[in-house]
Design an enzyme around this catalytic site. Structure first.
Site, PDB file in Angstrom:
ATOM      1  N   SER A 218       0.842  -1.192   0.000  1.00 13.07           N
ATOM      2  CA  SER A 218       0.000   0.000   0.000  1.00 13.07           C
ATOM      3  C   SER A 218       0.874   1.237   0.000  1.00 13.07           C
ATOM      4  O   SER A 218       2.080   1.151   0.159  1.00 13.07           O
ATOM      5  CB  SER A 218      -0.853   0.046   1.278  1.00 13.07           C
ATOM      6  OG  SER A 218      -1.859  -0.927   1.295  1.00 13.07           O
ATOM      7  N   SER A 256      -3.662  -3.309  -2.520  1.00  6.99           N
ATOM      8  CA  SER A 256      -3.014  -2.079  -2.086  1.00  6.99           C
ATOM      9  C   SER A 256      -4.040  -1.061  -1.620  1.00  6.99           C
ATOM     10  O   SER A 256      -5.089  -0.881  -2.225  1.00  6.99           O
ATOM     11  CB  SER A 256      -2.234  -1.513  -3.281  1.00  6.99           C
ATOM     12  OG  SER A 256      -1.337  -0.523  -2.880  1.00  6.99           O
ATOM     13  N   ASP A 258      -4.211   2.564  -1.589  1.00  7.32           N
ATOM     14  CA  ASP A 258      -3.515   3.736  -2.143  1.00  7.32           C
ATOM     15  C   ASP A 258      -4.399   4.940  -1.893  1.00  7.32           C
ATOM     16  O   ASP A 258      -5.338   5.204  -2.644  1.00  7.32           O
ATOM     17  CB  ASP A 258      -3.269   3.534  -3.638  1.00  7.32           C
ATOM     18  CG  ASP A 258      -2.336   2.351  -3.910  1.00  7.32           C
ATOM     19  OD1 ASP A 258      -1.618   1.941  -2.986  1.00  7.32           O
ATOM     20  OD2 ASP A 258      -2.345   1.843  -5.044  1.00  7.32           O
TER      21      ASP A 258
END
Lengths: 328, 328, 328, 328
Positions: A218, A256, A258
């Site tokens: 991440s 992830s 983000d």
């Protein structure tokens, strides 16, 4: 086009912004290692609840546990420190940050309303024994209290202690830019917690792909600017972080989180006031400075990721795993 | 990591996808030139209303006039050709596309419900006399009827006739990728209408910045895949276009409509059926092929933009303006 | 709590707001009837492109074809008339509205950028021969030019000519409210195009359920206020329309386009200006007037729907279908 | 139209759904009273991480601190109990829920990825000494472990202990509906934590407005169904909660966190599997059962709010404040 960097190329170039780190590292036994931390971002030096700042966020990929975005999106305000830590410590850091705010602001939950705490995270469980609850609420308080306007420590520090990026040691990175047009100047800076990427993906280096057993990872991205922007405009800036990630080589992998949060220090919004309106003077969307700010976001994210690698150090974590410093 | 290209490196590598162009060019007088067009993207060869495809969209920057996203977002389906044209011809192309669908589908608006038309646009008014309504509904019909599965004409063609990208002649570009894992293979392709960027921003070339009087511009990005994906997953792919733009050097400028639509040809959804449920077999989000698809989106957007420049030709437009082919 | 109504209980109670209707009705033959129209909503009396208004939207259910929301969401501005018509005339009305704006604003598409046209729709194909393209671009121009600040004609008029609501004749309805606190007063008004509901669903009447062969239908909701609100706040108002619909008995059916747009006339944003910033004085979110405005939205939507029924008249449409006036 | 109620008119009518309450009440001194609790909603009886359920959410008004929505929105899945508590205990309950999941699922954070914890809240600080951290992580664990499929205790219980609704004692309420078409039957149920409204706003009772010093409050709404729905469809259901609130008289006040989460028990998604695809059989959006489900959501929210009042009891809280049972 490359924009001019801020005086320390650091998020604390934006006046009033303070960063604090608490880093934990301890080998518990042959198998288990505490290798984690907390990072606090304070938008200004006053009481953050009593004087809020405009903010916007963007979830570029939502495999993440960030708390506090619901209210940021509704009201366009941040009213607490923005905290970063490991995935399993969101609750603990949330509690510590609340404790701090209650201690310093006696009216919350008594004569006035609630407070919105913001905690972002990345998963450091490759190096850190994440199932062991090393981070306690007091570590969040300590990170907040130690925050300063000095240039930020980067790399394997604070929440970045156990992070891995492009298969090398990642963590905390920062950068800043100055935008200018005629006599008008604004500053914008960012801080990232980098924890993503496969080695062969990097566009800023020529690394051979290797077999990696790290998860998708991440990245948390927090930006601050002294440009006077509305929450809608700050959301626009937050969305540009995706282009910055693209420049590093990221494809925003499935696993992830983000997530970007951008705030402006230009206009403070008082929690309580006698006035029924609020006046704000904001930059026009079509002014050339706006595109410069967008460009600055892209450059800051790219450079902060690279710096998080450059400033990190080879680190040994749980199960004897060693993640080396990137050859940058 | 670079993924393998499809057999023609073209969106029509995805079986059934068809592209049609109508290009208009006429010097009206010393000042005015028609320099514009229409491009049609058909997801499959059957009746698109009677057999819909799953789709997702992402508005990366919303200074744009794309029609049809509201219903795509609600139902996750595309039920018409996806049309591209210039900004002022959205109404005309919308009408022509409706005409075509009504002509070929007698039940719409009679015994069954309405139809959702999708039209995207970029602003070609630097070269094209956009205030002159050159594009008529019949041009949209012609673009649809001329659509074929052959490799796509690129550059200054169809809706791309009058577009400008990084200060050079832009327009239509396409690319495709193959993702594979063990014995499973999927294809994904994209087509862009490129109309954005300042010369000095490009990351794929070393061009000197020049004073440009073109507006911020836009980019429309349409992708097709035969991977079996839900609408939520197709939205995830659409969001990755921002990383692809970032790799070209874009900062998603204020005045830009940066909009992506992604559809899957793997599962057709019938408009009418006796069954009360729909069965869909979709790729798991955590399968390695998903990250490959994300990577493919990034690569396709980057390469399609570059190809839209490489395949374009120097073009003279209104007011004697000449936009040259990029030195690529 | 019921708030005080505006002087004419009409959206035109908000100073400067103008409404124009064009109604088409013609029996073509035994089977086919033109029974449709266009309604124009003009936020103020000046040039709407040169002086834009803050706006927010909410897609409560997105089975609809409204054009123009992408840019409203990005920039928080309306810069054209807001048009209502039938589903298949979005393209035609879009074109006519563009024609009008180009005619009155010579710089659009020449020396300055593009313009965002807003067209909403409901499906009147139960009464109207919708497949026949009765509405031409000039009907949109006529609706705009005929707009006035007088109290609005309601019921089976303009875009409401062919609409059906709760199984009775629906169409155009309007209502307004005054909110006040100490010496501060604001007005807010709305206009709806009602075309939804089954008879037994209505909460404001006791009607027996009947077998209905009308489709799910839709409702467009446009609100105007002179309260000084940011685009984020106008979005908040737009979202409250769902509660107003709930009070009428709506469950926001699958096939319904339930879409709200709210604008404020308090702050005009110039398209071109020498200033690099924009100053806005906006109502604080926590001021009691904000909750009154929320309440006003709910009341206005409920009452506008009821009025659209009360003011309508029994109408015969295609295939000899007759929709009767509601017993209200 | 009123739909048929489920056998116990309770969310636990949906097979496998379990509810657990922990209630805390203690007079600390003359001024301070602990009057709060925790409520756990478990979607099924197995390990929730290993077998996830499809879910969708809607933030109807975002003045709230709910954690966990980011990942629900991205992946369309719930993989933990859904927890309700007071505003200041989000961190504590998040921690306790994580502890429980780690204890029962040894692979999380070790050989596999992270887990997304979901905690919603309302502000009970009118009756509860919220600044005192009465709720500890173990209370969350206890609520989860005590969860059962029995009919749910309602009113001043669990997280509802200190809540106030329409100026009377609120808290936990539940209701359920059966939708049916030919031989197909589905069940849907909901549970609310009610904490909003001014007395004069209620539409289901004729109460005189009184001066209230309670803040705007909030409502959390969790729904479960055995109808096979995709995450997109569950989001559609979640959005209909706004219409249900509208029917109670709510205008979704500024200071309110009005948040809905809806999950389906029909399709479980395994965390780990050998298959690269997932097959799901889902209800078509245009099937009459879908509108019945929308209607059911509206009815459930309205009835659950009313029941939360009917089943509550007069309660004395901090500062000697007494909130009485509603005369219903």
């Amino acid at each position: 086009m490359n924009l001019k960097k801020g005086s320390h190329n650091c998020i604390t170039d934006i006046a009033g912004v303070q960063i604090g780190h608490v880093t934990l590292y301890e080998k518990l036994d042959e198998e288990q290692t505490i290798c984690t931390g907390v990072t606090a971002i304070l938008p200004h030096k006053g009481n953050l609840f009593r004087h809020k700042v405009h903010a916007g966020s963007a979830v570029l990929n939502g495999f993440g546990k960030t708390a506090g975005l619901v209210q940021i999106n509704e009201l366009g305000l941040v009213e607490s420190p923005i905290m970063l830590t490991n995935t399993f410590s969101v609750g603990s850091v949330w509690q510590g940050t609340l404790d701090y705010m209650l201690d310093t602001t006696e009216e919350i939950g008594d004569t006035t309303s609630s407070i919105n705490i913001v905690v972002g995270e990345c998963n450091d469980s490759y190096l850190n024994t994440a199932r062991y609850p090393a981070i306690k609420p007091e570590h969040a308080v300590k990170a907040i209290k130690s925050a300063s306007t000095s240039p930020v420590a980067e790399g394997s520090v604070g929440a970045g202690k156990g992070m891995v990026c492009f298969g090398y040691k990642g963590g905390i990175g920062t950068a800043s830019r100055i935008v200018s047009h005629k006599s008008i100047n604004y500053q914008i800076g960012g801080i990232v917690l980098s924890n993503f990427g496969k080695r062969g993906d990097a566009l800023f280096a020529r690394w051979e792909p290797v077999q990696q057993d790290t998860p998708d990872g991440s990245i948390m991205m927090i930006l601050a600017t002294d440009a006077p922007l509305l929450e809608r405009q700050l959301q626009r800036l937050a969305k540009r972080c995706a282009a910055g990630l693209g420049r590093t080589g990221s494809q925003l992998a499935n696993g992830s989180g983000d997530i970007a949060i951008v705030f402006s220090t230009a206009n403070k919004v008082p929690h309580a006031t006698d006035s029924y309106t609020q006046t704000v003077d904001y930059l026009r969307d079509d002014h050339p400075l706006m595109n410069q700010l967008f460009q600055a976001v892209v450059e800051i994210i790219e450079e902060s990721v690279i710096r998080s690698l450059q400033m990190a150090e080879t680190t040994e974590g749980r199960k004897g795993r060693i993640v080396t410093k990137a050859p940058l």
